[in-house]
Scaffold this motif. Structure first.
Motif, short mmCIF file in Angstrom:
data_model
loop_
_atom_site.label_atom_id
_atom_site.label_comp_id
_atom_site.label_asym_id
_atom_site.label_seq_id
_atom_site.Cartn_x
_atom_site.Cartn_y
_atom_site.Cartn_z
N ALA A 42 0.84 -1.21 0.00
CA ALA A 42 0.00 0.00 0.00
C ALA A 42 0.87 1.26 0.00
CB ALA A 42 -0.93 -0.01 1.22
N VAL A 43 1.95 1.21 0.78
CA VAL A 43 2.88 2.36 0.84
C VAL A 43 3.48 2.60 -0.55
CG1 VAL A 43 5.10 3.15 1.76
CG2 VAL A 43 3.40 2.13 3.30
N ALA A 44 3.87 1.52 -1.23
CA ALA A 44 4.50 1.65 -2.55
C ALA A 44 3.53 2.28 -3.56
CB ALA A 44 4.97 0.27 -3.05
N VAL A 45 2.27 1.84 -3.53
CA VAL A 45 1.29 2.41 -4.47
C VAL A 45 1.03 3.88 -4.13
CG1 VAL A 45 -1.13 2.32 -5.25
CG2 VAL A 45 0.20 0.20 -5.04
N ALA A 46 0.88 4.18 -2.85
CA ALA A 46 0.62 5.57 -2.45
C ALA A 46 1.80 6.47 -2.85
CB ALA A 46 0.37 5.65 -0.94
N GLU A 47 3.02 5.95 -2.70
CA GLU A 47 4.20 6.76 -3.08
C GLU A 47 4.22 7.00 -4.59
OE1 GLU A 47 7.57 4.81 -1.38
OE2 GLU A 47 7.29 5.79 0.59
N GLU A 48 3.87 5.96 -5.34
CA GLU A 48 3.84 6.10 -6.82
C GLU A 48 2.81 7.17 -7.21
OE1 GLU A 48 2.71 2.53 -8.93
OE2 GLU A 48 2.56 3.64 -10.82
N VAL A 49 1.65 7.12 -6.56
CA VAL A 49 0.59 8.09 -6.87
C VAL A 49 1.05 9.51 -6.52
CG1 VAL A 49 -1.68 8.89 -6.07
CG2 VAL A 49 -1.35 6.48 -6.68
N ARG A 50 1.67 9.65 -5.34
CA ARG A 50 2.11 10.99 -4.92
C ARG A 50 3.25 11.50 -5.81
NH1 ARG A 50 1.21 9.39 0.59
NH2 ARG A 50 3.42 8.96 0.80
N GLY A 51 4.09 10.54 -6.25
CA GLY A 51 5.18 10.90 -7.16
C GLY A 51 4.66 11.48 -8.46
N ALA A 52 3.45 11.07 -8.83
CA ALA A 52 2.85 11.60 -10.07
C ALA A 52 2.06 12.88 -9.79
CB ALA A 52 1.94 10.53 -10.68
N GLY A 53 2.19 13.41 -8.57
CA GLY A 53 1.55 14.69 -8.25
C GLY A 53 0.11 14.57 -7.78
N ALA A 54 -0.37 13.35 -7.51
CA ALA A 54 -1.75 13.17 -7.05
C ALA A 54 -1.74 12.84 -5.56
CB ALA A 54 -2.43 12.08 -7.87
N ASP A 55 -2.94 12.54 -5.03
CA ASP A 55 -3.08 12.46 -3.58
C ASP A 55 -3.46 11.05 -3.12
OD1 ASP A 55 -2.96 13.60 -1.13
OD2 ASP A 55 -5.01 14.38 -1.15
N ALA A 56 -2.66 10.47 -2.23
CA ALA A 56 -2.97 9.13 -1.71
C ALA A 56 -2.31 8.93 -0.36
CB ALA A 56 -2.49 8.06 -2.69
N VAL A 57 -2.99 8.16 0.51
CA VAL A 57 -2.37 7.76 1.78
C VAL A 57 -2.53 6.25 1.94
CG1 VAL A 57 -2.68 9.94 3.02
CG2 VAL A 57 -4.49 8.23 3.08
N PRO A 58 -1.49 5.59 2.44
CA PRO A 58 -1.60 4.15 2.69
C PRO A 58 -2.17 3.87 4.07
CG PRO A 58 0.65 4.88 3.07
CD PRO A 58 -0.14 6.11 2.73
N MET A 59 -2.96 2.80 4.20
CA MET A 59 -3.43 2.36 5.52
C MET A 59 -3.46 0.84 5.55
SD MET A 59 -6.50 4.88 6.79
CE MET A 59 -6.44 6.66 6.49
N ALA A 60 -3.12 0.28 6.73
CA ALA A 60 -3.20 -1.16 6.91
C ALA A 60 -4.66 -1.55 7.15
CB ALA A 60 -2.35 -1.59 8.10
N LEU A 61 -5.11 -2.58 6.43
CA LEU A 61 -6.51 -3.01 6.55
C LEU A 61 -6.61 -4.51 6.36
CD1 LEU A 61 -9.68 -2.53 6.46
CD2 LEU A 61 -9.40 -2.37 3.97
N ASP A 62 -7.36 -5.16 7.26
CA ASP A 62 -7.76 -6.55 7.03
C ASP A 62 -9.28 -6.56 6.95
OD1 ASP A 62 -8.44 -9.19 7.02
OD2 ASP A 62 -7.33 -9.73 8.84
N THR A 63 -9.80 -6.79 5.75
CA THR A 63 -11.26 -6.68 5.56
C THR A 63 -12.02 -7.80 6.26
OG1 THR A 63 -11.18 -7.96 3.51
CG2 THR A 63 -11.00 -5.57 3.31
N THR A 64 -11.30 -8.85 6.72
CA THR A 64 -12.00 -9.93 7.43
C THR A 64 -12.15 -9.60 8.92
OG1 THR A 64 -9.99 -11.19 7.96
CG2 THR A 64 -11.04 -11.64 5.83
N ASP A 65 -11.61 -8.47 9.33
CA ASP A 65 -11.63 -8.07 10.74
C ASP A 65 -12.42 -6.75 10.86
OD1 ASP A 65 -11.11 -7.03 13.24
OD2 ASP A 65 -8.93 -7.22 13.10
N ALA A 66 -13.63 -6.84 11.42
CA ALA A 66 -14.49 -5.65 11.48
C ALA A 66 -13.82 -4.50 12.24
CB ALA A 66 -15.83 -6.00 12.13
N GLY A 67 -13.00 -4.85 13.26
CA GLY A 67 -12.31 -3.81 14.04
C GLY A 67 -11.32 -3.05 13.17
N SER A 68 -10.62 -3.80 12.31
CA SER A 68 -9.65 -3.17 11.41
C SER A 68 -10.36 -2.26 10.40
CB SER A 68 -8.85 -4.28 10.69
OG SER A 68 -8.14 -3.76 9.61
N VAL A 69 -11.50 -2.72 9.90
CA VAL A 69 -12.28 -1.89 8.96
C VAL A 69 -12.73 -0.60 9.66
CG1 VAL A 69 -14.34 -1.77 7.50
CG2 VAL A 69 -13.03 -3.92 7.63
#
Ligand code: NAD
Length: 248
Positions: A42-69
């Motif tokens: 997620a960090v790598a994709v967010a960095e690529e997006v920001r490198g292209a001048g757009a806006d992104a933030v990475p976050m850790a998420l496990d969609t099988t865990d309601a608390g994480s969501v």
């Protein structure tokens, strides 16, 4: 509150489809929350997006865990004050004849491909409703619409996701929530080029390999106001695979 519209993309760190969705949405002016259980991805994709001048933030998420969501939804609201869209792309495959899968495999593929998107929708909806509406795109598969040997349980999760999409659209349409599903065909990614060449030649109408940006463009259209009259629908981005009756 952020001036830009904000979209959470689950599985956004994905090397096949997730990264394309994030890249395209960010290029079109969205702030993208790249949410993935693989945080470095997620960090790598967010960095690529920001490198292209757009806006992104990475976050850790496990969609099988309601608390994480819930944590990701809360962090997004804290940081941006709004959630306008959700893309449920996190998913896993399972290749086994239907009755050969173990109960554990059955539970896992359903937990990630079907219950996960439902959990994310459930947690995001109150924020969208409080903001006056929102748009959700689920990532299904051509397997939702036809049988291919060994894809049985995977296909069942994607067909269930298509039904969930229609139901959410029906339940919340009057409150300005749109919900649609994109069904990708075989998407080209690093390492599958040879495999895909055979697939393109025999199982597609078009001679074109589908790229992750093709999925991103379809998602971006469905999230945009240009699609304001579209909800509860299924969009096949498959170069003709599903509509093709006979293979060559
Ligand atoms: N690749 C294809 O050709 C294809 C075709 C049809 C449908 N799809 C669907 O597209 C979606 C993306 O799949 P992909 O194969 O392109 O993979 P991808 O490369 O986009 O990666 C999927 C991402 O989901 C993440 N993920 C998995 N489980 C998670 C969880 N519980 N919580 C948070 N993140 C999680 C992984 O870490 C990975 O980064 C899936 O829903 C898949 O079923 C893919």
């Amino acid at each position: 509150m952020s001036e830009r519209s904000v979209c959470i993309v689950t599985g956004g760190g994905g090397v096949r489809i997730g990264n394309g969705i994030c890249r395209v949405l960010a290029a079109k002016g969205w702030t993208v929350v790249v949410a993935d259980q693989d945080l470095p991805a997620a960090v790598a994709v967010a960095e690529e997006v920001r490198g292209a001048g757009a806006d992104a933030v990475p976050m850790a998420l496990d969609t099988t865990d309601a608390g994480s969501v819930r944590d990701v939804v809360a962090a997004t609201v804290r940081e941006f004050g709004r959630i306008d869209a959700l893309v449920n792309s996190a998913g896993v495959g399972l290749r086994k004849h239907g009755a050969d899968a173990t109960p554990e495999e059955f539970d896992r593929v359903h937990a990630i491909n079907y219950r996960g998107p439902w959990t994310c929708i459930r947690e995001v909806l109150p924020v969208m409703l409080a903001g006056g509406g929102g748009s959700i795109v689920n990532i299904g598969s051509v397997h939702a619409a036809g049988a291919a040997e060994t894809f049985t349980l995977y296909a069942a999760t994607k067909a269930a996701l298509a039904a969930l999409t229609r139901g959410i659209a029906r339940d919340y349409g009057l409150r300005n929530i749109r919900c649609n599903i994109v069904h990708p065909g075989a998407v080209e990614s690093r390492g599958n080029e040879h495999l895909l060449a055979d697939f393109v030649a025999t199982k597609q109408m078009l001679p074109t390999a589908i790229e992750s940006d093709d999925i991103g463009n379809a998602v971006a259209f469905l999230l945009s106001t240009e699609a304001r009259a579209i909800t509860g629908t299924e969009l096949f981005v498959d170069a003709g695979t599903t509509a093709m009756l006979f293979e060559q």
